[in-house]
Every structure is written in structure tokens, then in C-alpha cells.
Write a protein that holds these residues in place. Structure first.
Motif, PDB file in Angstrom:
ATOM      1  N   LYS A  38      -4.628 -24.788  -0.994  1.00  0.00           N
ATOM      2  CA  LYS A  38      -6.011 -24.329  -1.203  1.00  0.00           C
ATOM      3  C   LYS A  38      -6.588 -23.732   0.077  1.00  0.00           C
ATOM      4  O   LYS A  38      -7.240 -22.699   0.054  1.00  0.00           O
ATOM      5  CB  LYS A  38      -6.879 -25.494  -1.672  1.00  0.00           C
ATOM      6  CG  LYS A  38      -6.479 -26.065  -2.996  1.00  0.00           C
ATOM      7  CD  LYS A  38      -7.364 -25.545  -4.063  1.00  0.00           C
ATOM      8  CE  LYS A  38      -7.031 -26.266  -5.357  1.00  0.00           C
ATOM      9  NZ  LYS A  38      -7.097 -25.444  -6.495  1.00  0.00           N
ATOM     10  N   ARG A  39      -6.328 -24.404   1.200  1.00  0.00           N
ATOM     11  CA  ARG A  39      -6.822 -23.902   2.480  1.00  0.00           C
ATOM     12  C   ARG A  39      -6.181 -22.560   2.821  1.00  0.00           C
ATOM     13  O   ARG A  39      -6.856 -21.630   3.273  1.00  0.00           O
ATOM     14  CB  ARG A  39      -6.519 -24.920   3.579  1.00  0.00           C
ATOM     15  CG  ARG A  39      -6.959 -24.493   4.964  1.00  0.00           C
ATOM     16  CD  ARG A  39      -6.655 -25.555   6.005  1.00  0.00           C
ATOM     17  NE  ARG A  39      -5.302 -26.050   5.975  1.00  0.00           N
ATOM     18  CZ  ARG A  39      -4.262 -25.469   6.590  1.00  0.00           C
ATOM     19  NH1 ARG A  39      -4.439 -24.343   7.257  1.00  0.00           N
ATOM     20  NH2 ARG A  39      -3.059 -25.994   6.545  1.00  0.00           N
ATOM     21  N   LEU A  40      -4.889 -22.439   2.585  1.00  0.00           N
ATOM     22  CA  LEU A  40      -4.192 -21.189   2.862  1.00  0.00           C
ATOM     23  C   LEU A  40      -4.627 -20.075   1.909  1.00  0.00           C
ATOM     24  O   LEU A  40      -4.672 -18.908   2.286  1.00  0.00           O
ATOM     25  CB  LEU A  40      -2.684 -21.397   2.771  1.00  0.00           C
ATOM     26  CG  LEU A  40      -2.085 -22.318   3.828  1.00  0.00           C
ATOM     27  CD1 LEU A  40      -0.641 -22.623   3.509  1.00  0.00           C
ATOM     28  CD2 LEU A  40      -2.220 -21.713   5.205  1.00  0.00           C
ATOM     29  N   GLN A  41      -4.961 -20.447   0.682  1.00  0.00           N
ATOM     30  CA  GLN A  41      -5.433 -19.455  -0.283  1.00  0.00           C
ATOM     31  C   GLN A  41      -6.789 -18.891   0.151  1.00  0.00           C
ATOM     32  O   GLN A  41      -7.038 -17.691   0.036  1.00  0.00           O
ATOM     33  CB  GLN A  41      -5.544 -20.084  -1.666  1.00  0.00           C
ATOM     34  CG  GLN A  41      -5.962 -19.116  -2.740  1.00  0.00           C
ATOM     35  CD  GLN A  41      -6.002 -19.777  -4.114  1.00  0.00           C
ATOM     36  OE1 GLN A  41      -5.657 -20.943  -4.262  1.00  0.00           O
ATOM     37  NE2 GLN A  41      -6.421 -19.032  -5.106  1.00  0.00           N
ATOM     38  N   LYS A  42      -7.659 -19.740   0.670  1.00  0.00           N
ATOM     39  CA  LYS A  42      -8.958 -19.271   1.156  1.00  0.00           C
ATOM     40  C   LYS A  42      -8.805 -18.369   2.376  1.00  0.00           C
ATOM     41  O   LYS A  42      -9.566 -17.421   2.551  1.00  0.00           O
ATOM     42  CB  LYS A  42      -9.849 -20.458   1.511  1.00  0.00           C
ATOM     43  CG  LYS A  42     -10.372 -21.192   0.308  1.00  0.00           C
ATOM     44  CD  LYS A  42     -11.249 -22.341   0.732  1.00  0.00           C
ATOM     45  CE  LYS A  42     -11.727 -23.135  -0.460  1.00  0.00           C
ATOM     46  NZ  LYS A  42     -12.556 -24.275  -0.061  1.00  0.00           N
ATOM     47  N   ALA A  43      -7.820 -18.664   3.218  1.00  0.00           N
ATOM     48  CA  ALA A  43      -7.603 -17.863   4.422  1.00  0.00           C
ATOM     49  C   ALA A  43      -6.914 -16.539   4.125  1.00  0.00           C
ATOM     50  O   ALA A  43      -6.994 -15.605   4.926  1.00  0.00           O
ATOM     51  CB  ALA A  43      -6.774 -18.654   5.426  1.00  0.00           C
ATOM     52  N   ASN A  44      -6.265 -16.444   2.967  1.00  0.00           N
ATOM     53  CA  ASN A  44      -5.570 -15.219   2.584  1.00  0.00           C
ATOM     54  C   ASN A  44      -6.597 -14.137   2.227  1.00  0.00           C
ATOM     55  O   ASN A  44      -7.506 -14.393   1.455  1.00  0.00           O
ATOM     56  CB  ASN A  44      -4.662 -15.515   1.376  1.00  0.00           C
ATOM     57  CG  ASN A  44      -3.790 -14.357   0.999  1.00  0.00           C
ATOM     58  OD1 ASN A  44      -3.814 -13.305   1.626  1.00  0.00           O
ATOM     59  ND2 ASN A  44      -3.012 -14.536  -0.043  1.00  0.00           N
ATOM     60  N   PRO A  45      -6.478 -12.919   2.757  1.00  0.00           N
ATOM     61  CA  PRO A  45      -7.445 -11.864   2.440  1.00  0.00           C
ATOM     62  C   PRO A  45      -7.494 -11.518   0.950  1.00  0.00           C
ATOM     63  O   PRO A  45      -8.542 -11.131   0.437  1.00  0.00           O
ATOM     64  CB  PRO A  45      -6.963 -10.662   3.246  1.00  0.00           C
ATOM     65  CG  PRO A  45      -6.030 -11.194   4.254  1.00  0.00           C
ATOM     66  CD  PRO A  45      -5.511 -12.489   3.749  1.00  0.00           C
ATOM     67  N   GLU A  46      -6.380 -11.649   0.249  1.00  0.00           N
ATOM     68  CA  GLU A  46      -6.346 -11.342  -1.183  1.00  0.00           C
ATOM     69  C   GLU A  46      -6.769 -12.524  -2.042  1.00  0.00           C
ATOM     70  O   GLU A  46      -6.870 -12.398  -3.257  1.00  0.00           O
ATOM     71  CB  GLU A  46      -4.932 -10.900  -1.575  1.00  0.00           C
ATOM     72  CG  GLU A  46      -4.475  -9.657  -0.857  1.00  0.00           C
ATOM     73  CD  GLU A  46      -3.013  -9.358  -1.131  1.00  0.00           C
ATOM     74  OE1 GLU A  46      -2.337 -10.159  -1.793  1.00  0.00           O
ATOM     75  OE2 GLU A  46      -2.557  -8.310  -0.657  1.00  0.00           O
ATOM     76  N   LYS A  47      -6.963 -13.700  -1.424  1.00  0.00           N
ATOM     77  CA  LYS A  47      -7.365 -14.932  -2.106  1.00  0.00           C
ATOM     78  C   LYS A  47      -6.361 -15.348  -3.183  1.00  0.00           C
ATOM     79  O   LYS A  47      -6.730 -15.860  -4.226  1.00  0.00           O
ATOM     80  CB  LYS A  47      -8.765 -14.799  -2.731  1.00  0.00           C
ATOM     81  CG  LYS A  47      -9.843 -14.417  -1.754  1.00  0.00           C
ATOM     82  CD  LYS A  47     -10.023 -15.467  -0.687  1.00  0.00           C
ATOM     83  CE  LYS A  47     -11.180 -15.070   0.219  1.00  0.00           C
ATOM     84  NZ  LYS A  47     -11.014 -15.527   1.560  1.00  0.00           N
ATOM     85  N   LYS A  48      -5.089 -15.109  -2.929  1.00  0.00           N
ATOM     86  CA  LYS A  48      -4.038 -15.502  -3.859  1.00  0.00           C
ATOM     87  C   LYS A  48      -3.243 -16.656  -3.269  1.00  0.00           C
ATOM     88  O   LYS A  48      -3.041 -16.733  -2.059  1.00  0.00           O
ATOM     89  CB  LYS A  48      -3.089 -14.335  -4.138  1.00  0.00           C
ATOM     90  CG  LYS A  48      -3.704 -13.220  -4.931  1.00  0.00           C
ATOM     91  CD  LYS A  48      -2.665 -12.162  -5.229  1.00  0.00           C
ATOM     92  CE  LYS A  48      -3.277 -11.032  -6.023  1.00  0.00           C
ATOM     93  NZ  LYS A  48      -2.299  -9.967  -6.280  1.00  0.00           N
ATOM     94  N   ALA A  49      -2.782 -17.530  -4.139  1.00  0.00           N
ATOM     95  CA  ALA A  49      -1.930 -18.635  -3.714  1.00  0.00           C
ATOM     96  C   ALA A  49      -0.490 -18.126  -3.589  1.00  0.00           C
ATOM     97  O   ALA A  49      -0.097 -17.191  -4.271  1.00  0.00           O
ATOM     98  CB  ALA A  49      -1.993 -19.767  -4.720  1.00  0.00           C
ATOM     99  N   TYR A  50       0.263 -18.753  -2.715  1.00  0.00           N
ATOM    100  CA  TYR A  50       1.661 -18.382  -2.541  1.00  0.00           C
ATOM    101  C   TYR A  50       2.465 -19.610  -2.161  1.00  0.00           C
ATOM    102  O   TYR A  50       1.907 -20.665  -1.845  1.00  0.00           O
ATOM    103  CB  TYR A  50       1.831 -17.277  -1.493  1.00  0.00           C
ATOM    104  CG  TYR A  50       1.176 -17.552  -0.166  1.00  0.00           C
ATOM    105  CD1 TYR A  50       1.830 -18.284   0.805  1.00  0.00           C
ATOM    106  CD2 TYR A  50      -0.091 -17.066   0.126  1.00  0.00           C
ATOM    107  CE1 TYR A  50       1.239 -18.534   2.023  1.00  0.00           C
ATOM    108  CE2 TYR A  50      -0.686 -17.311   1.338  1.00  0.00           C
ATOM    109  CZ  TYR A  50      -0.020 -18.048   2.285  1.00  0.00           C
ATOM    110  OH  TYR A  50      -0.612 -18.300   3.487  1.00  0.00           O
ATOM    111  N   ASN A  51       3.772 -19.468  -2.235  1.00  0.00           N
ATOM    112  CA  ASN A  51       4.685 -20.545  -1.867  1.00  0.00           C
ATOM    113  C   ASN A  51       5.071 -20.419  -0.407  1.00  0.00           C
ATOM    114  O   ASN A  51       5.160 -19.324   0.132  1.00  0.00           O
ATOM    115  CB  ASN A  51       5.962 -20.472  -2.719  1.00  0.00           C
ATOM    116  CG  ASN A  51       5.698 -20.820  -4.153  1.00  0.00           C
ATOM    117  OD1 ASN A  51       4.935 -21.720  -4.447  1.00  0.00           O
ATOM    118  ND2 ASN A  51       6.322 -20.098  -5.044  1.00  0.00           N
ATOM    119  N   ARG A  52       5.328 -21.569   0.200  1.00  0.00           N
ATOM    120  CA  ARG A  52       5.931 -21.568   1.528  1.00  0.00           C
ATOM    121  C   ARG A  52       7.399 -21.920   1.324  1.00  0.00           C
ATOM    122  O   ARG A  52       7.730 -22.872   0.635  1.00  0.00           O
ATOM    123  CB  ARG A  52       5.228 -22.558   2.438  1.00  0.00           C
ATOM    124  CG  ARG A  52       3.819 -22.078   2.759  1.00  0.00           C
ATOM    125  CD  ARG A  52       3.249 -22.729   3.970  1.00  0.00           C
ATOM    126  NE  ARG A  52       2.744 -24.055   3.659  1.00  0.00           N
ATOM    127  CZ  ARG A  52       2.304 -24.908   4.585  1.00  0.00           C
ATOM    128  NH1 ARG A  52       2.318 -24.577   5.857  1.00  0.00           N
ATOM    129  NH2 ARG A  52       1.858 -26.083   4.233  1.00  0.00           N
TER     130      ARG A  52
END
Length: 126
Positions: A38-52
Motif C-alpha cells: 500500500k505504501r509503495l502504491q501511494k509512492a508510485n506516480p501511476e498509483k498502481k500496485a506491483y509485485n516485488r
């Protein structure tokens, strides 16, 4: 879907010890819910979730050339199925020594089976 690499050693350890595991003929798949998604999704400019995503290759696989080939084949297999996988997870792939005789289609088939068994596909059909 975009992915980001796992760079921290403690995340590999968490995936190995707490994650869901599937052992195929060529690859072992470790999957763990990413609590920072969730934190990484908010920091992403596209606001998309992704896998690490990470690859862990031990010396049992072979020398440096064989280990790099195994990593390359695993990444190619992962790219082939990544669009069908749910976002927001830590995914670690560990090859077995049989990977040296495998083709990329064999690896892709093994990864599809592994992601299906761990419940990672967005749809029910692999």
C-alpha cells in the motif's frame, strides 16, 4: 504489470520462511503478501500496485555462467506470466539444478503451475 526487484536480504528470508512454497521440477516458487504494498502504491506516480520480485541462485546450480543462465531463463519465464499474476506480493524464485537442461517454455510451464498452486492467478484458469 510492473515489477520491482527485492534488494533487502531480510525480505528474501521472510519469503523463504513465512511464504507459501511450491516446488516444481525446475524451480521453487516462494510467495508472500507484501505488507509494504500500500505504501509503495501511494509512492508510485501511476498509483498502481506491483509485485516485488527476486531470484536466488545457489552454487549447487553450477558455476557463474550456469547461474547467470538460470537467472536469465527464470526472468524470461516470469515476464511471460506476470500479466496474469495478482499484484502486491513478494515473489522469490529459486532454481533447481535440473534448470540447466530446461528450455524457457519448460520453465514457463513450471511457473504457471507454481503460481496456480499458490493462488496467484487473477483468474481461476491457468
Amino acid at each position: 504489470m510492473k515489477y520491482k526487484t527485492i534488494k533487502e536480504h531480510h525480505l528474501y528470508d521472510k519469503a523463504f520462511h513465512k511464504g507459501t512454497r511450491f516446488a516444481g521440477k525446475y524451480v521453487i516458487v516462494f510467495v508472500l503478501k507484501d505488507y509494504a504494498a500500500k505504501r509503495l502504491q501511494k509512492a508510485n506516480p501511476e498509483k498502481k500496485a506491483y509485485n516485488r520480485f527476486g531470484v536466488s541462485v545457489g552454487k549447487k546450480v553450477g558455476g557463474a555462467v550456469q547461474r547467470n543462465r538460470a537467472k536469465r531463463i527464470l526472468r524470461a519465464g516470469y515476464f511471460a506470466v506476470e500479466k496474469e499474476i495478482k499484484p502486491g506480493f513478494l515473489i522469490v524464485l529459486a532454481p533447481r539444478s535440473e534448470i540447466l537442461q530446461a528450455k524457457s517454455t519448460d520453465i514457463e510451464r513450471d511457473l504457471r503451475r507454481g503460481f496456480f498452486k499458490t493462488g496467484m492467478f487473477q483468474s481461476t484458469m491457468p
